[in-house]
Motif scaffolding. Structure first.
Motif, PDB file in Angstrom:
ATOM      1  N   GLU A  93       0.848  -1.203   0.000  1.00 21.72           N
ATOM      2  CA  GLU A  93       0.000   0.000   0.000  1.00 21.72           C
ATOM      3  C   GLU A  93       0.881   1.251   0.000  1.00 21.72           C
ATOM      4  O   GLU A  93       1.734   1.410   0.898  1.00 21.72           O
ATOM      5  N   PRO A  94       0.752   2.123  -0.988  1.00 19.33           N
ATOM      6  CA  PRO A  94       1.576   3.337  -0.978  1.00 19.33           C
ATOM      7  C   PRO A  94       1.108   4.303   0.109  1.00 19.33           C
ATOM      8  O   PRO A  94      -0.050   4.251   0.531  1.00 19.33           O
ATOM      9  N   PRO A  95       2.005   5.192   0.587  1.00 17.57           N
ATOM     10  CA  PRO A  95       1.585   6.155   1.623  1.00 17.57           C
ATOM     11  C   PRO A  95       0.561   7.138   1.055  1.00 17.57           C
ATOM     12  O   PRO A  95       0.560   7.406  -0.148  1.00 17.57           O
ATOM     13  N   GLU A  96      -0.281   7.646   1.928  1.00 12.71           N
ATOM     14  CA  GLU A  96      -1.272   8.623   1.484  1.00 12.71           C
ATOM     15  C   GLU A  96      -0.560   9.957   1.246  1.00 12.71           C
ATOM     16  O   GLU A  96       0.171  10.443   2.123  1.00 12.71           O
ATOM     17  N   GLU A  97      -0.715  10.507   0.065  1.00 11.94           N
ATOM     18  CA  GLU A  97      -0.058  11.773  -0.273  1.00 11.94           C
ATOM     19  C   GLU A  97      -1.039  12.916   0.011  1.00 11.94           C
ATOM     20  O   GLU A  97      -2.145  12.933  -0.530  1.00 11.94           O
ATOM     21  N   LYS A  98      -0.642  13.855   0.877  1.00 13.97           N
ATOM     22  CA  LYS A  98      -1.531  14.980   1.215  1.00 13.97           C
ATOM     23  C   LYS A  98      -1.316  16.119   0.235  1.00 13.97           C
ATOM     24  O   LYS A  98      -0.188  16.557   0.027  1.00 13.97           O
ATOM     25  N   GLN A  99      -2.395  16.598  -0.365  1.00 10.68           N
ATOM     26  CA  GLN A  99      -2.326  17.717  -1.323  1.00 10.68           C
ATOM     27  C   GLN A  99      -2.822  18.976  -0.638  1.00 10.68           C
ATOM     28  O   GLN A  99      -4.016  19.125  -0.396  1.00 10.68           O
ATOM     29  N   PRO A 100      -1.936  19.915  -0.283  1.00  8.42           N
ATOM     30  CA  PRO A 100      -2.428  21.167   0.304  1.00  8.42           C
ATOM     31  C   PRO A 100      -3.194  21.988  -0.734  1.00  8.42           C
ATOM     32  O   PRO A 100      -3.138  21.680  -1.928  1.00  8.42           O
ATOM     33  N   GLU A 101      -3.879  22.983  -0.251  1.00 12.42           N
ATOM     34  CA  GLU A 101      -4.651  23.837  -1.171  1.00 12.42           C
ATOM     35  C   GLU A 101      -3.730  24.401  -2.263  1.00 12.42           C
ATOM     36  O   GLU A 101      -2.596  24.812  -1.984  1.00 12.42           O
ATOM     37  N   ARG A 102      -4.240  24.362  -3.491  1.00 11.84           N
ATOM     38  CA  ARG A 102      -3.420  24.828  -4.619  1.00 11.84           C
ATOM     39  C   ARG A 102      -3.327  26.347  -4.608  1.00 11.84           C
ATOM     40  O   ARG A 102      -4.327  27.045  -4.466  1.00 11.84           O
ATOM     41  N   LEU A 103      -2.108  26.842  -4.769  1.00 14.59           N
ATOM     42  CA  LEU A 103      -1.901  28.282  -4.968  1.00 14.59           C
ATOM     43  C   LEU A 103      -1.314  28.457  -6.357  1.00 14.59           C
ATOM     44  O   LEU A 103      -0.716  27.519  -6.906  1.00 14.59           O
ATOM     45  N   PRO A 104      -1.442  29.637  -6.965  1.00 13.43           N
ATOM     46  CA  PRO A 104      -0.870  29.808  -8.308  1.00 13.43           C
ATOM     47  C   PRO A 104       0.640  29.604  -8.295  1.00 13.43           C
ATOM     48  O   PRO A 104       1.314  29.921  -7.305  1.00 13.43           O
ATOM     49  N   CYS A 105       1.185  29.075  -9.389  1.00 10.81           N
ATOM     50  CA  CYS A 105       2.638  28.928  -9.512  1.00 10.81           C
ATOM     51  C   CYS A 105       3.280  30.314  -9.411  1.00 10.81           C
ATOM     52  O   CYS A 105       2.825  31.256 -10.071  1.00 10.81           O
TER      53      CYS A 105
END
Ligand code: SF4
Ligand code: SF4
Length: 226
Positions: A93-105
């Motif tokens: 089982e791969p680790p859960e990847e947390k995606q923070p809120e997207r901000l503009p590049c």
């Protein structure tokens, strides 16, 4: 493999992808930038190419932009694509990847990318069959997603003695001369640089239904000369 050979091979991988993607019906166009976020990931070989361009420009503010943006929450991958492939192949089982809120590049300027010519694959593979701005998400067909994965695995394999990470973190590391020198000697310490170590490609993640259609692309990748 020396750095110039790696860079030449990387350009050929990009060319193979450009050829594939030119045959897709996409709505992506200049000035469309809803997909340009601070969560893009890349390898150190791609970061090296971008840093070379940034250092040749008159805009000297790029280090400040990177420094400022790394203080904000951004996606930091825990595993690379080839690590994910190894884990899936072994039923781990791969680790859960947390995606923070997207901000503009932070590089985005008036909805244009000043790095467009040297942008990493993580930006090149963000494509859509419909207007993301209107729908709120990209529409990518399953085969293109499989091609994207194969390209990510190949780039990581090419840079197997390098590292991967968020665009901002990789550029911050590669902006230091001592780190670039260590990288060129194959001695960059990924963990102490806050990045993850790349892995060679051992198993391709291609669903059975895409294997036959993928063959010409795999052959083109095998034919790369440098
Ligand atoms: S992926 Fe979506 S937001 Fe990005 S260029 Fe294509 S249509 Fe525009
Ligand atoms: S590097 Fe360029 S293409 Fe990639 S997210 Fe930033 S502005 Fe968009």
């Amino acid at each position: 493999m020396n750095l110039n050979s790696k860079l030449a091979a990387m350009d050929q991988i990009y060319d193979i992808y450009n050829h594939f993607i030119s045959g897709q019906e996409l709505v992506c166009k200049k000035g469309c930038a809803h997909c340009c976020s601070n969560n893009v990931t890349l390898t150190t070989i791609e970061g090296h190419k971008i840093i070379n361009q940034l250092m040749s420009e008159t805009d000297t503010d790029w280090k400040g932009k990177i420094r400022q943006a790394t203080h904000q929450a951004h996606f930091r991958p825990q595993i690379t694509t080839n690590q994910l492939a190894h884990m899936c192949a072994r039923g781990i089982e791969p680790p859960e990847e947390k995606q923070p809120e997207r901000l503009p590049c932070p590089f985005l300027s008036q909805d244009q990318c000043p790095l467009y010519r040297v942008r990493p694959f993580g930006c090149r593979c963000l494509v859509s069959r419909h207007d993301c701005g209107r729908h709120g998400y990209a529409d990518i067909n399953d085969f293109t997603l499989s091609v994207n994965t194969v390209m990510l695995q190949t780039l990581e394999h090419l840079d197997a003695d390098g590292c991967s990470g968020n665009l901002l973190d990789v550029l911050k590391v590669m902006s230091r001369k001592d780190n670039r020198q260590a990288y060129q000697q194959g001695k960059l310490n990924c963990a102490s640089s806050g990045l993850i170590a790349n892995q060679p490609l051992k198993v391709l993640m291609i669903p059975p239904q895409h294997r036959t259609r993928m063959e010409p692309i795999l052959q083109s990748l095998c034919d790369i000369r440098f």
